[in-house]
Write an enzyme that holds these catalytic residues in place. Structure first.
Site, mmCIF file in Angstrom:
data_model
loop_
_atom_site.group_PDB
_atom_site.id
_atom_site.type_symbol
_atom_site.label_atom_id
_atom_site.label_comp_id
_atom_site.label_asym_id
_atom_site.label_seq_id
_atom_site.Cartn_x
_atom_site.Cartn_y
_atom_site.Cartn_z
ATOM 1 N N HIS A 114 0.866 -1.195 0.000
ATOM 2 C CA HIS A 114 0.000 0.000 0.000
ATOM 3 C C HIS A 114 0.896 1.237 0.000
ATOM 4 C CE1 HIS A 114 -3.758 2.130 0.662
ATOM 5 N NE2 HIS A 114 -3.085 2.933 1.459
ATOM 6 N N GLU A 184 8.733 1.503 -2.918
ATOM 7 C CA GLU A 184 8.006 0.227 -3.037
ATOM 8 C C GLU A 184 8.883 -0.812 -3.735
ATOM 9 O OE1 GLU A 184 3.912 0.298 -4.469
ATOM 10 O OE2 GLU A 184 3.819 2.440 -4.119
HETATM 11 C C1 GAR Z 1 1.400 0.771 -6.276
HETATM 12 O O1 GAR Z 1 1.712 2.090 -5.929
HETATM 13 C C2 GAR Z 1 0.708 0.077 -5.098
HETATM 14 O O2 GAR Z 1 1.204 0.479 -3.849
HETATM 15 C C3 GAR Z 1 -0.713 0.536 -5.293
HETATM 16 O O3 GAR Z 1 -0.914 0.438 -6.677
HETATM 17 C C4 GAR Z 1 0.317 0.720 -7.358
HETATM 18 C C5 GAR Z 1 0.574 -0.380 -8.368
HETATM 19 O O4 GAR Z 1 1.685 -0.067 -9.163
HETATM 20 N N1 GAR Z 1 -1.636 -0.271 -4.554
HETATM 21 C C6 GAR Z 1 -2.683 0.238 -3.885
HETATM 22 O O5 GAR Z 1 -2.978 1.412 -3.918
HETATM 23 C C7 GAR Z 1 -3.483 -0.788 -3.079
HETATM 24 N N2 GAR Z 1 -4.428 -0.144 -2.212
HETATM 25 P P1 GAR Z 1 2.347 -1.167 -10.114
HETATM 26 O O6 GAR Z 1 1.207 -1.841 -10.887
HETATM 27 O O7 GAR Z 1 3.237 -0.379 -11.024
HETATM 28 O O8 GAR Z 1 3.090 -2.136 -9.241
#
Ligand code: GAR
Length: 205
Positions: A114, A184
């Site tokens: 998250h 992340e």
């Molecule tokens: C990321 O920032 C993740 O933390 C968020 O979606 C993005 C996916 O990026 N998730 C949430 O907000 C869950 N509540 P990615 O597809 O490039 O990994």
């Protein structure tokens, strides 16, 4: 500290899959001892599926489009994870809620990332750019990344790892998102590495 069984990862992702890519890269580089078994997306056009195919990982589109109801989809996702030999489920930008069958079968073995410091700025509807907008609207001086176990409540399961990211003067949701996403990409592979090494214990793995 006992070493858990080898990590056999099954991913669910809805969009870009940059976190998936960071984990695949860590496996390929030999810094994460794990196997990527399957990538599942609810979105047939997700870049995450292309990233999986490019890495030679089975890529599946499973969504309500091809199943009559949520229960049938839940069964299909569970079947796909089981037949791929998955022992740890990794949500990487998955914008749907997992069904009770998957959650029951993999209880304590589903991770989510998250883009904020939970318990702040979590819950239903809090995903992607909305999270960063909320952080800036609240006037927070810092944000960050949370990796947690998934249970029936959105963003509420036990926290396994967090990393802090400062909010800088002049930040927009986009500039903050970029800085958080970079963190992340470091924290997700690192947390999996610590699970693989037995430094973080998942009771049911
Ligand atoms: C990321 O920032 C993740 O933390 C968020 O979606 C993005 C996916 O990026 N998730 C949430 O907000 C869950 N509540 P990615 O597809 O490039 O990994």
């Amino acid at each position: 500290m006992s070493r858990p069984p080898p990590l056999h990862l099954g991913f669910l992702a809805s969009h870009g899959g940059s976190n998936l890519q960071a984990i695949l890269d860590a496996i390929a580089a030999g810094t994460l001892p794990a196997r990527a078994c399957v990538v599942i997306s609810n979105n047939s056009g997700a870049l995450a599926l292309e990233r999986a195919r490019a890495a030679g990982v089975t890529a599946l589109h499973l969504s309500r489009q091809s199943y009559p109801d949520d229960e049938a989809l839940d069964r299909a996702i569970l079947g796909a994870l089981r037949s791929a030999g998955v022992n740890l489920v990794v949500l990487a930008g998955y914008m749907k809620k997992l069904g009770p069958r998957v959650l029951g079968a993999y209880r304590g073995r589903v991770l989510n990332i998250h883009p904020a410091l939970l318990p702040r700025h979590g819950g239903q509807g809090m995903f992607g750019m909305r999270v960063h907008e909320a952080v800036l609207a609240a006037g927070d001086r810092e944000s960050g990344v949370t990796i947690h176990l998934v249970d029936e409540e959105y963003d509420r399961g036990p926290i396994l790892a967090q990393a802090r990211v400062p909010v800088l003067p002049g930040d927009t949701p986009e500039t903050l998102a970029e800085r958080v996403l970079a963190e992340e990409h470091r924290l997700y592979p690192d947390t999996l590495r610590r699970i693989a090494a037995g430094e973080i214990t998942l009771e049911k793995l």
